[in-house]
Write a protein that holds these residues in place. Structure first.
Motif, short mmCIF file in Angstrom:
data_model
loop_
_atom_site.label_atom_id
_atom_site.label_comp_id
_atom_site.label_asym_id
_atom_site.label_seq_id
_atom_site.Cartn_x
_atom_site.Cartn_y
_atom_site.Cartn_z
N ARG A 12 0.86 -1.19 0.00
CA ARG A 12 0.00 0.00 0.00
C ARG A 12 0.89 1.24 0.00
NH1 ARG A 12 -4.36 0.43 4.55
NH2 ARG A 12 -5.78 -0.45 2.99
N THR A 13 0.85 1.97 -1.09
CA THR A 13 1.54 3.26 -1.18
C THR A 13 0.50 4.31 -1.52
OG1 THR A 13 2.06 3.03 -3.53
CG2 THR A 13 3.68 2.18 -1.96
N GLU A 14 0.91 5.57 -1.51
CA GLU A 14 -0.06 6.64 -1.69
C GLU A 14 -0.56 6.77 -3.12
OE1 GLU A 14 4.01 8.79 -2.01
OE2 GLU A 14 3.14 7.05 -1.01
N PHE A 18 0.16 4.04 -6.09
CA PHE A 18 0.20 2.95 -7.07
C PHE A 18 -1.18 2.57 -7.59
CE2 PHE A 18 0.18 -1.49 -8.37
CZ PHE A 18 1.24 -1.53 -9.26
N ALA A 19 -2.08 2.16 -6.70
CA ALA A 19 -3.40 1.71 -7.13
C ALA A 19 -4.23 2.86 -7.70
CB ALA A 19 -4.14 1.04 -5.98
N THR A 20 -4.06 4.05 -7.15
CA THR A 20 -4.82 5.20 -7.64
C THR A 20 -4.45 5.52 -9.07
OG1 THR A 20 -4.93 6.11 -5.41
CG2 THR A 20 -5.41 7.62 -7.21
N VAL A 21 -3.16 5.47 -9.39
CA VAL A 21 -2.72 5.69 -10.77
C VAL A 21 -3.25 4.60 -11.68
CG1 VAL A 21 -0.70 5.74 -12.28
CG2 VAL A 21 -0.68 7.01 -10.13
N ARG A 22 -3.19 3.36 -11.18
CA ARG A 22 -3.64 2.24 -12.01
C ARG A 22 -5.10 2.40 -12.40
NH1 ARG A 22 -2.31 -4.10 -10.95
NH2 ARG A 22 -2.76 -4.75 -13.08
N PHE A 23 -5.91 2.88 -11.47
CA PHE A 23 -7.35 3.03 -11.73
C PHE A 23 -7.72 4.46 -12.11
CE2 PHE A 23 -7.27 -0.65 -8.64
CZ PHE A 23 -7.50 -1.61 -9.61
N ARG A 24 -6.75 5.17 -12.67
CA ARG A 24 -6.97 6.49 -13.27
C ARG A 24 -7.61 7.49 -12.31
NH1 ARG A 24 -5.90 4.25 -18.19
NH2 ARG A 24 -6.91 2.26 -18.60
N GLY A 25 -7.13 7.48 -11.07
CA GLY A 25 -7.61 8.44 -10.09
C GLY A 25 -8.85 8.03 -9.33
N ARG A 31 -12.09 2.76 -5.97
CA ARG A 31 -11.70 1.47 -6.54
C ARG A 31 -10.31 1.07 -6.04
NH1 ARG A 31 -11.22 -0.01 -13.01
NH2 ARG A 31 -11.07 -2.29 -12.75
N ALA A 32 -9.43 2.06 -5.93
CA ALA A 32 -8.08 1.78 -5.44
C ALA A 32 -8.12 1.26 -4.00
CB ALA A 32 -7.23 3.03 -5.53
N ALA A 33 -8.98 1.83 -3.18
CA ALA A 33 -9.08 1.43 -1.77
C ALA A 33 -9.55 -0.01 -1.63
CB ALA A 33 -10.01 2.36 -1.02
N LYS A 34 -10.38 -0.47 -2.58
CA LYS A 34 -10.90 -1.84 -2.51
C LYS A 34 -9.81 -2.89 -2.66
CE LYS A 34 -15.70 -0.99 -3.91
NZ LYS A 34 -16.21 -1.42 -2.59
N VAL A 35 -8.70 -2.52 -3.30
CA VAL A 35 -7.58 -3.46 -3.44
C VAL A 35 -7.11 -3.94 -2.07
CG1 VAL A 35 -5.18 -3.69 -4.19
CG2 VAL A 35 -6.83 -2.45 -5.63
N TYR A 36 -7.12 -3.04 -1.10
CA TYR A 36 -6.59 -3.34 0.24
C TYR A 36 -7.70 -3.60 1.26
CZ TYR A 36 -2.92 -0.84 -2.21
OH TYR A 36 -2.02 -0.40 -3.15
N ASP A 51 -2.79 -5.80 7.25
CA ASP A 51 -1.44 -5.24 7.17
C ASP A 51 -0.78 -5.52 5.83
OD1 ASP A 51 -0.99 -4.13 9.91
OD2 ASP A 51 -1.40 -6.21 10.48
N PRO A 52 -1.16 -4.81 4.78
CA PRO A 52 -0.39 -4.93 3.54
C PRO A 52 1.01 -4.38 3.77
CG PRO A 52 -1.95 -3.12 3.39
CD PRO A 52 -2.25 -3.83 4.68
N LEU A 53 1.92 -4.72 2.90
CA LEU A 53 3.25 -4.16 3.02
C LEU A 53 3.22 -2.64 2.87
CD1 LEU A 53 5.34 -6.59 0.74
CD2 LEU A 53 5.10 -6.67 3.24
N THR A 54 4.20 -1.99 3.45
CA THR A 54 4.37 -0.56 3.27
C THR A 54 5.61 -0.31 2.40
OG1 THR A 54 5.82 -0.29 5.19
CG2 THR A 54 3.42 -0.16 5.58
N ALA A 55 5.74 0.91 1.93
CA ALA A 55 6.94 1.27 1.16
C ALA A 55 8.20 1.03 1.99
CB ALA A 55 6.85 2.73 0.73
N GLU A 56 8.11 1.31 3.27
CA GLU A 56 9.27 1.13 4.15
C GLU A 56 9.66 -0.35 4.28
OE1 GLU A 56 7.82 5.01 4.40
OE2 GLU A 56 6.67 3.17 4.79
N ASP A 57 8.66 -1.24 4.26
CA ASP A 57 8.96 -2.67 4.32
C ASP A 57 9.81 -3.08 3.11
OD1 ASP A 57 7.44 -3.14 6.65
OD2 ASP A 57 5.60 -3.43 5.48
N VAL A 58 9.41 -2.62 1.95
CA VAL A 58 10.15 -2.99 0.73
C VAL A 58 11.51 -2.32 0.72
CG1 VAL A 58 10.10 -3.03 -1.79
CG2 VAL A 58 7.97 -3.28 -0.50
N ALA A 59 11.57 -1.07 1.16
CA ALA A 59 12.85 -0.36 1.23
C ALA A 59 13.83 -1.07 2.17
CB ALA A 59 12.63 1.08 1.69
#
Length: 254
Positions: free
Chosen positions: A186-188, A190-197, A201-206, A211-219
């Motif tokens: 979950r980043t601020e 990714f999903a919003t861009v994918r679903f054109r703003g 719909r982006a929120a439904k992904v999560y 606890d989805p991963l955060t950007a910090e987890d991947v970093a």
């Protein structure tokens, strides 16, 4: 390394999300980070934040789909020890039968050709460093498909093959090739861009995922892999939240 002995790490797509978090992680690990992205205001602000915290950082606007821009950027660097190919993204979630070829083209331009441009341009410097590392940030989509994701999946599969083939081709040189493939993050944006703003719909992904991963987890994962001893190569590291068993199997609390 720079004149003062600090190794240099280039991070693409450093204007937010995983890229920005990775820049923070590598800066804290002792690298001078070169922040690149198209949104100059964001990377300039991040470079200022890192510098004020006592780290070494600089920002340079870069369009990784523009080879001339990439070549000019590579020529401006005095050295490169680490390259993190983070820039990428998904556009659209349509089935193959109705997917927009423009979305597919954009995803290939950024995820595949963008990674190719930057890697080719910086590989001589990475080799000359005597201990270079190329990180390619793919996705679990690079290893398994799912309905509605063919364009992104195809691009990430291609990026995976790029990393895998490069590793074969440069074995024996002082350069490691690391692939990190995150699952649900979950980043601020990714999903919003994918679903054109479409934020709903982006929120439904999560939705229902505690606890989805955060950007910090991947970093953290990228920084750990990069900072292993030089003889240790983490070929492929797949990282998912505990709630995600696969691209199509996610535990959701209702």
């Amino acid at each position: 390394m720079t004149a003062n002995g600090t190794p240099i790490a280039v991070v693409t797509g450093a204007s937010g999300g995983i890229g920005a978090a990775t820049a923070r992680g590598l800066a804290a690990a002792g690298y001078e980070v070169v922040l690149t992205a198209r949104r100059e205001d964001r990377i300039t602000a991040l470079a200022r934040e890192l510098t004020q915290a006592g780290h070494q950082a600089r920002a340079q606007r870069l369009d990784i789909t523009d080879r001339a821009d990439v070549d000019a950027f590579a020529a401006s660097l005095e050295r490169c020890d680490v390259l993190v190919n983070n820039a990428g993204g998904a556009h659209g979630a349509d089935p193959v039968a109705s997917g927009d070829p423009a979305d597919w083209r954009l995803m290939f331009e950024v995820n595949v050709l963008g990674t190719l441009h930057v890697t080719q341009a910086l590989l001589p410097a990475l080799t000359a460093s005597g201990d270079g590392t190329v990180v390619v940030l793919t996705s679990t989509a690079a290893h398994a498909t799912y309905e509605g994701g063919a364009g992104y999946v195809a691009a990430k599969h291609a990026e995976h093959v790029l990393a895998e083939t490069l590793r074969l081709e440069i074995v024996g040189t002082p350069v490691r090739v690391i692939e990190v493939a995150p699952g649900m993050v979950r980043t601020e944006e990714f999903a919003t861009v994918r679903f054109r703003g479409d934020t709903e719909r982006a929120a439904k992904v999560y939705e229902g995922v505690a606890d989805p991963l955060t950007a910090e987890d991947v970093a953290d994962t990228i920084t750990w892999a990069v900072t292993r001893p030089p003889h240790v190569n983490v070929d492929l590291l797949v990282v998912r939240p505990r709630a995600q068993a696969s691209n199509t199997k996610v535990h959701r609390v209702r």
